[in-house]
Design a protein around this motif. Structure first.
Motif, PDB file in Angstrom:
ATOM      1  N   ASP A 535      23.355  13.353   2.323  1.00 25.65           N
ATOM      2  CA  ASP A 535      23.981  13.617   1.032  1.00 25.65           C
ATOM      3  C   ASP A 535      23.027  14.374   0.102  1.00 25.65           C
ATOM      4  OD1 ASP A 535      26.058  13.142  -1.082  1.00 25.65           O
ATOM      5  OD2 ASP A 535      24.396  12.001  -1.954  1.00 25.65           O
ATOM      6  N   LEU A 536      21.767  13.930   0.066  1.00 28.26           N
ATOM      7  CA  LEU A 536      20.786  14.590  -0.791  1.00 28.26           C
ATOM      8  C   LEU A 536      20.513  16.023  -0.339  1.00 28.26           C
ATOM      9  CD1 LEU A 536      18.291  11.610  -1.210  1.00 28.26           C
ATOM     10  CD2 LEU A 536      19.649  12.642  -3.034  1.00 28.26           C
ATOM     11  N   ALA A 537      20.382  16.217   0.968  1.00 28.44           N
ATOM     12  CA  ALA A 537      20.108  17.566   1.476  1.00 28.44           C
ATOM     13  C   ALA A 537      21.251  18.513   1.145  1.00 28.44           C
ATOM     14  CB  ALA A 537      19.870  17.515   2.987  1.00 28.44           C
ATOM     15  N   ARG A 538      22.474  18.037   1.232  1.00 28.14           N
ATOM     16  CA  ARG A 538      23.614  18.894   0.859  1.00 28.14           C
ATOM     17  C   ARG A 538      23.571  19.208  -0.629  1.00 28.14           C
ATOM     18  NH1 ARG A 538      26.419  15.854   4.993  1.00 28.14           N
ATOM     19  NH2 ARG A 538      26.913  14.208   3.473  1.00 28.14           N
ATOM     20  N   ARG A 539      23.208  18.222  -1.447  1.00 34.94           N
ATOM     21  CA  ARG A 539      23.104  18.484  -2.879  1.00 34.94           C
ATOM     22  C   ARG A 539      21.995  19.490  -3.191  1.00 34.94           C
ATOM     23  NH1 ARG A 539      23.142  12.785  -6.018  1.00 34.94           N
ATOM     24  NH2 ARG A 539      22.834  14.245  -7.776  1.00 34.94           N
ATOM     25  N   PHE A 540      20.977  19.541  -2.308  1.00 35.44           N
ATOM     26  CA  PHE A 540      19.884  20.481  -2.492  1.00 35.44           C
ATOM     27  C   PHE A 540      20.192  21.867  -1.941  1.00 35.44           C
ATOM     28  CE2 PHE A 540      16.656  16.758  -2.360  1.00 35.44           C
ATOM     29  CZ  PHE A 540      16.931  16.463  -3.683  1.00 35.44           C
ATOM     30  N   GLY A 541      21.417  22.044  -1.445  1.00 36.30           N
ATOM     31  CA  GLY A 541      21.816  23.384  -1.021  1.00 36.30           C
ATOM     32  C   GLY A 541      22.051  23.568   0.457  1.00 36.30           C
ATOM     33  N   ILE A 581      11.919  16.312   0.682  1.00 38.81           N
ATOM     34  CA  ILE A 581      12.250  15.706  -0.614  1.00 38.81           C
ATOM     35  C   ILE A 581      13.386  14.709  -0.454  1.00 38.81           C
ATOM     36  CG2 ILE A 581      13.049  16.167  -2.956  1.00 38.81           C
ATOM     37  CD1 ILE A 581      11.764  18.957  -2.689  1.00 38.81           C
ATOM     38  N   ALA A 582      14.384  15.068   0.332  1.00 41.77           N
ATOM     39  CA  ALA A 582      15.525  14.185   0.542  1.00 41.77           C
ATOM     40  C   ALA A 582      15.109  12.874   1.189  1.00 41.77           C
ATOM     41  CB  ALA A 582      16.576  14.896   1.405  1.00 41.77           C
ATOM     42  N   VAL A 583      14.185  12.918   2.148  1.00 41.07           N
ATOM     43  CA  VAL A 583      13.748  11.695   2.833  1.00 41.07           C
ATOM     44  C   VAL A 583      13.061  10.753   1.857  1.00 41.07           C
ATOM     45  CG1 VAL A 583      12.102  10.802   4.520  1.00 41.07           C
ATOM     46  CG2 VAL A 583      13.603  12.704   5.135  1.00 41.07           C
ATOM     47  N   VAL A 584      12.153  11.296   1.021  1.00 44.01           N
ATOM     48  CA  VAL A 584      11.418  10.438   0.093  1.00 44.01           C
ATOM     49  C   VAL A 584      12.370   9.805  -0.920  1.00 44.01           C
ATOM     50  CG1 VAL A 584       9.705  10.422  -1.752  1.00 44.01           C
ATOM     51  CG2 VAL A 584       9.241  11.662   0.378  1.00 44.01           C
ATOM     52  N   ILE A 585      13.263  10.591  -1.473  1.00 44.01           N
ATOM     53  CA  ILE A 585      14.186  10.038  -2.475  1.00 44.01           C
ATOM     54  C   ILE A 585      15.163   9.079  -1.826  1.00 44.01           C
ATOM     55  CG2 ILE A 585      15.984  10.650  -4.129  1.00 44.01           C
ATOM     56  CD1 ILE A 585      14.448  13.182  -4.720  1.00 44.01           C
ATOM     57  N   ALA A 586      15.566   9.372  -0.593  1.00 47.06           N
ATOM     58  CA  ALA A 586      16.448   8.451   0.124  1.00 47.06           C
ATOM     59  C   ALA A 586      15.759   7.110   0.342  1.00 47.06           C
ATOM     60  CB  ALA A 586      16.864   9.058   1.459  1.00 47.06           C
ATOM     61  N   LEU A 587      14.475   7.119   0.692  1.00 47.68           N
ATOM     62  CA  LEU A 587      13.733   5.870   0.849  1.00 47.68           C
ATOM     63  C   LEU A 587      13.787   5.057  -0.444  1.00 47.68           C
ATOM     64  CD1 LEU A 587      10.507   7.083   2.735  1.00 47.68           C
ATOM     65  CD2 LEU A 587      12.288   5.600   3.648  1.00 47.68           C
ATOM     66  N   LEU A 588      13.593   5.727  -1.562  1.00 43.52           N
ATOM     67  CA  LEU A 588      13.588   5.027  -2.844  1.00 43.52           C
ATOM     68  C   LEU A 588      14.965   4.490  -3.212  1.00 43.52           C
ATOM     69  CD1 LEU A 588      11.219   7.530  -4.612  1.00 43.52           C
ATOM     70  CD2 LEU A 588      10.781   5.087  -4.377  1.00 43.52           C
ATOM     71  N   ARG A 589      15.978   5.300  -2.983  1.00 43.47           N
ATOM     72  CA  ARG A 589      17.323   4.870  -3.365  1.00 43.47           C
ATOM     73  C   ARG A 589      17.814   3.731  -2.480  1.00 43.47           C
ATOM     74  NH1 ARG A 589      21.145   9.991  -4.612  1.00 43.47           N
ATOM     75  NH2 ARG A 589      22.363   8.314  -5.583  1.00 43.47           N
ATOM     76  N   HIS A 599       8.673   3.325  -0.960  1.00 44.69           N
ATOM     77  CA  HIS A 599       7.790   4.378  -1.444  1.00 44.69           C
ATOM     78  C   HIS A 599       7.355   4.074  -2.880  1.00 44.69           C
ATOM     79  CE1 HIS A 599       6.638   8.441  -2.759  1.00 44.69           C
ATOM     80  NE2 HIS A 599       6.499   8.735  -1.484  1.00 44.69           N
ATOM     81  N   PRO A 600       6.104   4.462  -3.266  1.00 50.59           N
ATOM     82  CA  PRO A 600       5.640   4.162  -4.636  1.00 50.59           C
ATOM     83  C   PRO A 600       6.447   4.787  -5.748  1.00 50.59           C
ATOM     84  CG  PRO A 600       3.775   4.651  -3.201  1.00 50.59           C
ATOM     85  CD  PRO A 600       5.001   4.957  -2.413  1.00 50.59           C
ATOM     86  N   GLY A 601       7.325   5.725  -5.455  1.00 53.61           N
ATOM     87  CA  GLY A 601       8.194   6.271  -6.496  1.00 53.61           C
ATOM     88  C   GLY A 601       7.602   7.416  -7.270  1.00 53.61           C
ATOM     89  N   LEU A 602       6.443   7.922  -6.846  1.00 57.61           N
ATOM     90  CA  LEU A 602       5.829   9.103  -7.452  1.00 57.61           C
ATOM     91  C   LEU A 602       5.873  10.223  -6.425  1.00 57.61           C
ATOM     92  CD1 LEU A 602       4.133  10.568  -9.637  1.00 57.61           C
ATOM     93  CD2 LEU A 602       2.088   9.616  -8.513  1.00 57.61           C
ATOM     94  N   VAL A 603       6.398  11.390  -6.840  1.00 64.56           N
ATOM     95  CA  VAL A 603       6.526  12.528  -5.925  1.00 64.56           C
ATOM     96  C   VAL A 603       5.923  13.758  -6.592  1.00 64.56           C
ATOM     97  CG1 VAL A 603       8.112  13.956  -4.588  1.00 64.56           C
ATOM     98  CG2 VAL A 603       8.649  11.539  -4.979  1.00 64.56           C
ATOM     99  N   LEU A 625      17.043  17.328  -8.511  1.00 66.77           N
ATOM    100  CA  LEU A 625      15.852  16.487  -8.584  1.00 66.77           C
ATOM    101  C   LEU A 625      15.721  15.844  -9.959  1.00 66.77           C
ATOM    102  CD1 LEU A 625      12.920  18.295  -6.697  1.00 66.77           C
ATOM    103  CD2 LEU A 625      13.786  15.990  -6.302  1.00 66.77           C
ATOM    104  N   ALA A 626      15.958  16.613 -10.998  1.00 65.89           N
ATOM    105  CA  ALA A 626      15.866  16.080 -12.353  1.00 65.89           C
ATOM    106  C   ALA A 626      16.884  14.972 -12.567  1.00 65.89           C
ATOM    107  CB  ALA A 626      16.057  17.197 -13.366  1.00 65.89           C
ATOM    108  N   GLU A 627      18.093  15.177 -12.064  1.00 67.02           N
ATOM    109  CA  GLU A 627      19.135  14.166 -12.232  1.00 67.02           C
ATOM    110  C   GLU A 627      18.807  12.909 -11.434  1.00 67.02           C
ATOM    111  OE1 GLU A 627      23.899  13.601 -11.303  1.00 67.02           O
ATOM    112  OE2 GLU A 627      23.050  15.623 -11.471  1.00 67.02           O
ATOM    113  N   LEU A 628      18.341  13.104 -10.167  1.00 61.42           N
ATOM    114  CA  LEU A 628      18.000  11.955  -9.326  1.00 61.42           C
ATOM    115  C   LEU A 628      16.832  11.172  -9.923  1.00 61.42           C
ATOM    116  CD1 LEU A 628      18.348  13.672  -5.841  1.00 61.42           C
ATOM    117  CD2 LEU A 628      19.740  11.776  -6.696  1.00 61.42           C
ATOM    118  N   ALA A 629      15.846  11.868 -10.451  1.00 60.99           N
ATOM    119  CA  ALA A 629      14.694  11.189 -11.038  1.00 60.99           C
ATOM    120  C   ALA A 629      15.120  10.336 -12.224  1.00 60.99           C
ATOM    121  CB  ALA A 629      13.639  12.206 -11.457  1.00 60.99           C
ATOM    122  N   ALA A 630      15.985  10.888 -13.066  1.00 62.22           N
ATOM    123  CA  ALA A 630      16.425  10.152 -14.251  1.00 62.22           C
ATOM    124  C   ALA A 630      17.289   8.954 -13.883  1.00 62.22           C
ATOM    125  CB  ALA A 630      17.197  11.094 -15.174  1.00 62.22           C
TER     126      ALA A 630
END
Length: 665
Positions: A535-541, A581-589, A599-603, A625-630
């Protein structure tokens, strides 16, 4: 149930399952894990968040168009921050300076000239809920002092130089050595983030050992690497580290324990295999040595048999042995003769003394009186010899030859004394005759043995002059030599080459049991993780992406439109950036939804657009990325040289921008 209780219960069942799989006792399992320092429990990890708040850099720039002193402070109050400046104007350096502090040591991406500009670095962060400050003092690029501070409140870190500011601030690290600073920071970060060193086996020159990867390996999943030669997670593709990082960040049960079990087992198995190889080589060498000795013995025996046929009869060795035996018999006979001769002479002296005593008894009254007394040759006390004069006085005037006292007493019957003296003479004569007969027999035996020895020595001398006999003796010696050599080479020990030690059985069973636990925990987790990554990778284009399949080894299979399948390494550089990027954010979500520490949540992402082809794709990545971070309270620090793109898609409070061509700091 508390974490401690759950851990204890799971640990007990774990020991039992490993013991059952290894077909051994639970005591054996505990002993093996204790011996090799492997924990038997794996409680859930503590929260391990890291968030950057403030960075201050001080120094003097030189060799540029903007030379001079600088003192710049960056604050990171938003979840998403984009550092915007022209190329070669300090964007990457900001990330690398942060990395130097958090990692404990700088990476090569921090340029040498930039290091020489710096005189001081201050970084304030929150690590697992604790306010922590890094303070680096530098001289010409070298660390002269490195400190790590902990504070009860983050605001106190910026006032630590005042007396009031020191209250509530403690020093965790203080060193002037760059290597020591790196080691202490690594230990601190592993402890605060509840991470264990990753141990894996490595092979070199047919030797298997262990290699330990600490905090820098974990940190590579924070500062994401760029380039098509990098793995999905981290920056080291070898030794299975990407998979281990993935399992740890997903908090899979026994991820770190399983790694250590595998590494320990592989090292021990290698040592056992090497020992078996050495034992096999020794056994083969023994077989070869025995075969050579047996072959030489057979040849020597054949030569001896041939010579025996040419010269039958006793060999030179046998003749020498016979002569030697006879010489020993002659020596023994001579010794016997000598003893018998001394006995004969003693018997003869005794007979002569008895005859003299008989004669004295017949002729002297004093002799009859003293017949039964002692007849010493010297005083029994002072050992003074009794002279002839005293003996004469004893006969003539009856004065004792020992004490000179007058000898008085009743004289025994002359017939009785003479009869007793005669009996002694008769006995001594018989003893003398027996001694003479024994001596004569010994003389005869000695004569016979001497003659036999002379004959044996003559035969030996005659045989020694014969060439064939000498060759036979040489052949006999050769046979004896090879028989001795064969006895000196032990037979190869018989052992079961497939026998496995209890330690290896326990480790093999633990590997199997822990792997099953990890697989069971990963089954549902990876299904959710795959869906999140796609899902994240598709959102990234990556609009053509249908789905992804990641496994515990961090191998990512990518399935695009039409069912075409390929792996992460075959994707374009831009797609690899998106997927990382998608893998790291997916781990956090996923971790946030399931309540697990990941993951420590810092990228940190350096210039992702450098790998992009179309501005549209970069705009999508930045915006998402900005939306996911927020939305997920993830902190993302990103750099870009495209100021128009960043202004178009990002809020102004997310931007840290330098003027066109000017340095960022």
């Amino acid at each position: 149930m508390t974490v401690e209780a759950s851990s204890a219960e799971h640990s007990g069942s774990l020991v039992g399952r490993i013991a059952a799989a290894a077909k051994t006792t639970e005591d054996d399992v505990v002993a093996v894990f204790t011996t090799y320092g492997i924990p038997l429990a794996y409680p859930p990890a503590r929260p391990r968040s890291v968030r950057v708040h403030r960075l201050r850099v001080l120094g003097v720039r030189a060799g540029t168009k903007h030379d001079g002193p600088f003192d710049r402070t960056f604050t990171f109050d938003t979840d998403f921050t984009a550092l915007v400046a022209s190329n070669f104007r300090g964007k990457t350096s900001v990330l690398e300076i942060i990395t130097w502090c958090l990692r404990g040591s700088p990476r090569d991406r921090l340029q040498a000239d930039v290091r020489r500009w710096l005189s001081g670095i201050e970084l304030d962060v929150t690590i697992a809920g604790q306010a922590v400050g890094f303070r680096l003092s530098l001289d010409k690029g070298a660390l002269v002092r490195g400190e790590v501070l902990a504070a009860s409140q983050r605001q106190r870190l910026t006032a630590e130089n005042s007396d009031a500011g020191r209250q509530g601030v403690s020093i965790l690290v203080d060193t002037a050595d760059e290597d020591d600073f790196a080691a202490q920071v690594a230990t601190l970060m592993l402890d605060r983030l509840d991470l264990q060193p990753l141990v894996n086996s490595v092979s070199k020159d047919k030797q298997v050992g262990t290699q330990t990867h600490g905090w820098p390996a974990y940190y590579s999943a924070i500062n994401l690497p760029a380039g098509p030669d990098k793995p999905l997670l981290g920056d080291q593709p070898m030794a299975g580290l990407p998979g281990r990082l993935l399992q740890v960040f997903l908090d899979l049960p026994a991820a770190a324990v399983l790694t250590r079990v595998k590494a320990t087992r592989e090292v021990l198995q290698s040592e056992v295999s090497q020992e078996r190889d050495r034992a096999r080589q020794v056994a083969e060498q023994r077989v070869a040595d025995r075969a050579r000795a047996q072959e030489a013995l057979t040849a020597a025996q054949a030569e001896l048999d041939r010579l025996v046929q040419q010269a039958p009869g006793p060999s030179l060795t046998d003749l020498a042995d016979a002569a030697g035996r006879l010489a020993r018999h002659v020596a023994d006979a001579e010794e016997d003769w000598d003893q018998l001769n001394r006995a004969y002479r003693a018997a003869r002296r005794q007979r002569q003394a008895d005859e003299k005593a008989l004669n004295d008894v017949k002729e002297s009254e004093i002799a009859r009186l003293l017949f039964h007394g002692l007849d010493p040759s010297a005083c029994p006390r002072c050992e003074t010899p009794i002279t002839k004069e005293r003996r004469k006085e004893e006969r003539d005037v009856h004065r004792c030859a020992v004490c000179t006292a007058e000898v008085v007493g009743e004289t025994a019957s002359d017939e009785e004394v003479e009869a007793e003296a005669q009996a002694r003479v008769d006995a001594s004569k018989s003893a003398e005759d027996a001694a003479r007969q024994a001596l004569e027999s010994a003389e005869s035996t000695l004569s016979q043995l001497t003659a036999q020895l002379d004959e044996a020595q003559q035969r030996l001398r005659t045989a020694g002059s014969d060439d064939t006999v000498r060759q036979r003796m040489t052949a006999e010696l050769e046979v004896a030599r090879w028989k001795g050599a064969l006895e000196m080479v032990p037979k190869p020990a018989e052992h079961d080459g497939n026998e496995e030690s209890t330690v290896l059985k326990v480790l093999a069973a633990a590997d199997k049991v822990l792997d099953q636990d990890s697989k069971a925990a990963a089954a549902a987790l990876f299904t959710e993780l795959n869906a999140e990554i796609a899902d994240l990778a598709r959102r990234f284009g990556m609009s053509a992406l249908e789905r992804v399949e990641v496994n515990r080894a961090a191998q990512l299979k990518v399935i695009k439109g039409g069912g075409a399948q390929s792996y992460f390494g075959k994707q374009s550089p831009g797609e690899q950036v998106r997927l990382r990027i998608a893998v790291v954010i997916a781990l956090l979500r996923v971790g946030a939804r399931l309540g697990i520490s990941t993951h420590p949540g810092l990228v940190l992402i350096d210039s992702p657009k450098a790998e992009e082809v179309q501005d549209f794709d970069a705009a999508v990545v930045f915006k998402e990325l900005a939306e996911l971070a927020a939305n997920n309270h993830i902190q993302v620090l990103i750099t870009t040289a495209d100021r128009e793109l960043s202004r178009a898609v990002l809020p102004a409070d997310c931007l840290v921008t330098a003027e066109e061509g000017a340095p960022l700091w």
